[in-house]
Design an enzyme around this catalytic site. Structure first.
Site, short mmCIF file in Angstrom:
data_model
loop_
_atom_site.label_atom_id
_atom_site.label_comp_id
_atom_site.label_asym_id
_atom_site.label_seq_id
_atom_site.Cartn_x
_atom_site.Cartn_y
_atom_site.Cartn_z
N ASP A 189 -56.55 -25.75 -4.61
CA ASP A 189 -57.91 -26.25 -4.76
C ASP A 189 -58.50 -26.42 -3.39
O ASP A 189 -57.68 -25.97 -2.45
CB ASP A 189 -57.81 -27.85 -5.19
CG ASP A 189 -56.79 -28.63 -4.40
OD1 ASP A 189 -56.55 -28.18 -3.30
OD2 ASP A 189 -56.71 -29.81 -4.77
N ASP A 238 -56.15 -27.69 -15.58
CA ASP A 238 -54.97 -28.15 -15.02
C ASP A 238 -54.95 -29.70 -14.85
O ASP A 238 -56.00 -30.28 -15.46
CB ASP A 238 -54.67 -27.91 -13.24
CG ASP A 238 -55.93 -29.01 -12.81
OD1 ASP A 238 -57.03 -28.76 -12.94
OD2 ASP A 238 -55.49 -29.63 -12.07
N CYS A 290 -39.98 -29.76 -31.01
CA CYS A 290 -40.06 -29.03 -29.84
C CYS A 290 -38.76 -28.39 -29.57
O CYS A 290 -37.57 -28.83 -29.89
CB CYS A 290 -40.25 -29.98 -28.65
SG CYS A 290 -40.22 -29.38 -26.90
N CYS A 299 -37.86 -26.92 -26.82
CA CYS A 299 -37.53 -26.79 -25.35
C CYS A 299 -36.03 -27.45 -25.09
O CYS A 299 -35.29 -27.88 -26.07
CB CYS A 299 -38.40 -27.93 -24.41
SG CYS A 299 -37.65 -29.48 -24.19
N CYS A 322 -35.15 -31.05 -25.61
CA CYS A 322 -34.99 -31.42 -27.27
C CYS A 322 -33.75 -30.76 -27.78
O CYS A 322 -33.16 -31.41 -28.78
CB CYS A 322 -36.26 -31.24 -27.86
SG CYS A 322 -37.65 -32.18 -27.11
N HIS A 349 -39.80 -31.37 -20.46
CA HIS A 349 -40.09 -31.60 -21.70
C HIS A 349 -41.61 -31.61 -21.87
O HIS A 349 -42.38 -31.02 -22.54
CB HIS A 349 -39.57 -32.78 -22.69
CG HIS A 349 -40.29 -33.04 -23.52
ND1 HIS A 349 -40.23 -32.44 -25.07
CD2 HIS A 349 -41.55 -33.97 -23.91
CE1 HIS A 349 -41.13 -32.78 -25.94
NE2 HIS A 349 -41.84 -33.69 -25.26
ZN LIG Z 1 -39.09 -30.73 -25.59
#
Ligand SMILES: [Zn+2]
Length: 383
Positions: A91, A298, A336, A338, A341, A367
Site C-alpha cells: 500500500d 485483503d 476444514c 488444513c 484441523c 487455520h
Molecule cells: Zn482448519
C-alpha cells in the site's frame, strides 16, 4: 503498462482471471494475507506457500519506520529481504497515515505525521510514497491517496476526492520517471546472486525487460456518494493505471452501504483491468464481493482475529477461549482440511490459548488464513 490480466470465465458479475506478475501468476478472485512488517504475523513463508497464498501485502508506512526503505532496497527489495518468491503488493502508506488522526497534518504537498513508535516527525508526499514503494519493489504498488473519513459532508468528500486525483497524477508522473529503479532489476547482477537469492528471484528473471517491472494501481475515492464515486472512477481511469482499487470503505459505515458503494463503483471500472477492494472483510463478505466482480481483496481480520482466539469455521465464528471447548476432542472445523484441523483438537487449541502459548497464535492464524484462502478458492471454482 506491464501488468497482464486475462479474464477467463465469468458468471453473472463474477470473473475468474489470471494476473501475471514478475513473481508469478495470481489466480483471481484472490484473497491477499497482510504481512504488515515483512511478516504475516506468526507464519513462516514456506507455510504461506503451502497454504496457497499467491500474493501477500506489505505496509509501506510500517516498513518505512522499521527497518527503513533504504535497508530493504539494499537487501534487493522486499522479496529478497523476507525470502518470499511469490507476488507482493504494497500500500502507499496513505491509509495508515490517515488512521493516525491526531498525529497528522494534510497539505496540498503531502502529509506530515508523527511516528506511532517514538513520536518523531515524518513527511509523505505522492512522490516519496512512490519512491518508497519502488525501493520496496513489490509487484503491485498503490497510488498515495487521501482516505476520506466517514461521515463527511458532500463538500468535504469532493475536496478530498479532488486532492486524491491531483496526487494520483503526481504519483503517476513520478512512477513513469523512476520505474526502472526497482531493486530486483538493478542490483546485484544475476550472476552475482547467491543460491538463496536465485531461488527468490528466479521467476522475476524469466520475464522480458518490459514485463519485469512493477504495476501501478490507482485508487477510486468519493466517500459514500454514488455520483462522486462515478466521477472519481472516470477521472482516475483518465490518468491511466494498470489496475483500479476501491478505497475509502470499511471506515465505519454500515455494511449495506459498503456493498452498495462497491456495486455502484464496479460498474464504472474497466472490465479488462483488475479491481481491488481494499481492507474488507469477513469470509461471507469476501465471497459476496467476489461475486459482485471484485478480483482482489485483503484484510487483517483473519490474522488479527486469530491472535485473539477468534476462529472462522464452516459452522460460524468460534471463540476458542470458551470453557465449553475444554474437553472437546473434535477438530476446530470438521469441514476444514488444513493442517491444524487435521491434527489438533479444540480442547488442545483452547488450552494453548488459555496458557498464552505462542503456538496458539501460530495455529489459529494458519487455520484462519486457510479458511479465507479456501473460501476464495471455492468462489473461483464456482465461476
Ligand atoms: Zn482448519
Amino acid at each position: 503498462m506491464s501488468l497482464s490480466f486475462q479474464v477467463g470465465k465469468t458468471s453473472g458479475n463474477a470473473r475468474a482471471g489470471r494476473l501475471l506478475t514478475p513473481h508469478g501468476d495470481i489466480e483471481t478472485p484472490v484473497f491477499m494475507p497482510v504481512g504488515t512488517l515483512a511478516s504475516v504475523k506468526g507464519i513462516p513463508q514456506d507455510t504461506l506457500e503451502e497454504l496457497g497464498a499467491q500474493v501477500i501485502l506489505g505496509n509501506t508506512y510500517h516498513l518505512y519506520l522499521r527497518p527503513g526503505i533504504e535497508t530493504i532496497r539494499k537487501m534487493g527489495g522486499l522479496h529478497d529481504f523476507m525470502a518470499w518468491p511469490r507476488a507482493m503488493l504494497t500500500d502507499s502508506g496513505g491509509f495508515q497515515v490517515f488512521s493516525l488522526n491526531e498525529l497528522r497534518k494534510v497539505t496540498e504537498e503531502g502529509v506530515t505525521f508523527r511516528s506511532h513508535l517514538d513520536g518523531s516527525t515524518h513527511f509523505f508526499s505522492p512522490e516519496s510514497a512512490i519512491e518508497a514503494q519502488i525501493g520496496l519493489g513489490a509487484d503491485i504498488i498503490m497510488a498515495f491517496d487521501e482516505c476520506t473519513e466517514y461521515p463527511a459532508d458532500r463538500e468535504r468528500v469532493r475536496a478530498s476526492m479532488e486532492l486524491t486525483l491531483r496526487w494520483g497524477k503526481r504519483c503517476k508522473q513520478y512512477f513513469e520517471e523512476h520505474k526502472q529503479e526497482v531493486p530486483w532489476r538493478t542490483s546485484p547482477r544475476p550472476s552475482a546472486l547467491s543460491p538463496r537469492q536465485e531461488q527468490i528471484r528466479g521467476s522475476a528473471r524469466n520475464h522480458s525487460e518490459e514485463e519485469a517491472s512493477q504495476s501501478f494501481f490507482g485508487i477510486v475515492q468519493g466517500g459514500m456518494d454514488r455520483a462522486l464515486r462515478k466521477e472519481s472512477a472516470a477521472r482516475t481511469i483518465e490518468i491511466g493505471f494498470s489496475g483500479y482499487a476501491i478505497g475509502g470503505l470499511s471506515v465505519g459505515e454500515p455494511r449495506n452501504l459498503t456493498r452498495e458503494i462497491v456495486e455502484s463503483t464496479l460498474e464504472h471500472l474497466p472490465a479488462d483491468k483488475p479491481r481491488y477492494l481494499m481492507g474488507v472483510g469477513t469470509p461471507e463478505q469476501i465471497a459476496e464481493y467476489a461475486r459482485l466482480g471484485v478480483d482482489m481483496m485483503d484484510c487483517v481480520l483473519p490474522t488479527r482475529a486469530a491472535r485473539h482466539g477468534l476462529l472462522f469455521t464452516s459452522e460460524g465464528k468460534i471463540s476458542i477461549k470458551q470453557a465449553r471447548y475444554a474437553h472437546d476432542q473434535g477438530p476446530l472445523d470438521p469441514s476444514c482440511a488444513c493442517r491444524v484441523c487435521r491434527r489438533y483438537s479444540r480442547a488442545y487449541l483452547r488450552h494453548l490459548y488459555a496458557s498464552n502459548e505462542v503456538l496458539a497464535q501460530v495455529l489459529n492464524t494458519i487455520h484462519n488464513l486457510s479458511f479465507y484462502l479456501d473460501t476464495m478458492r471455492r468462489v473461483r471454482h464456482s465461476i
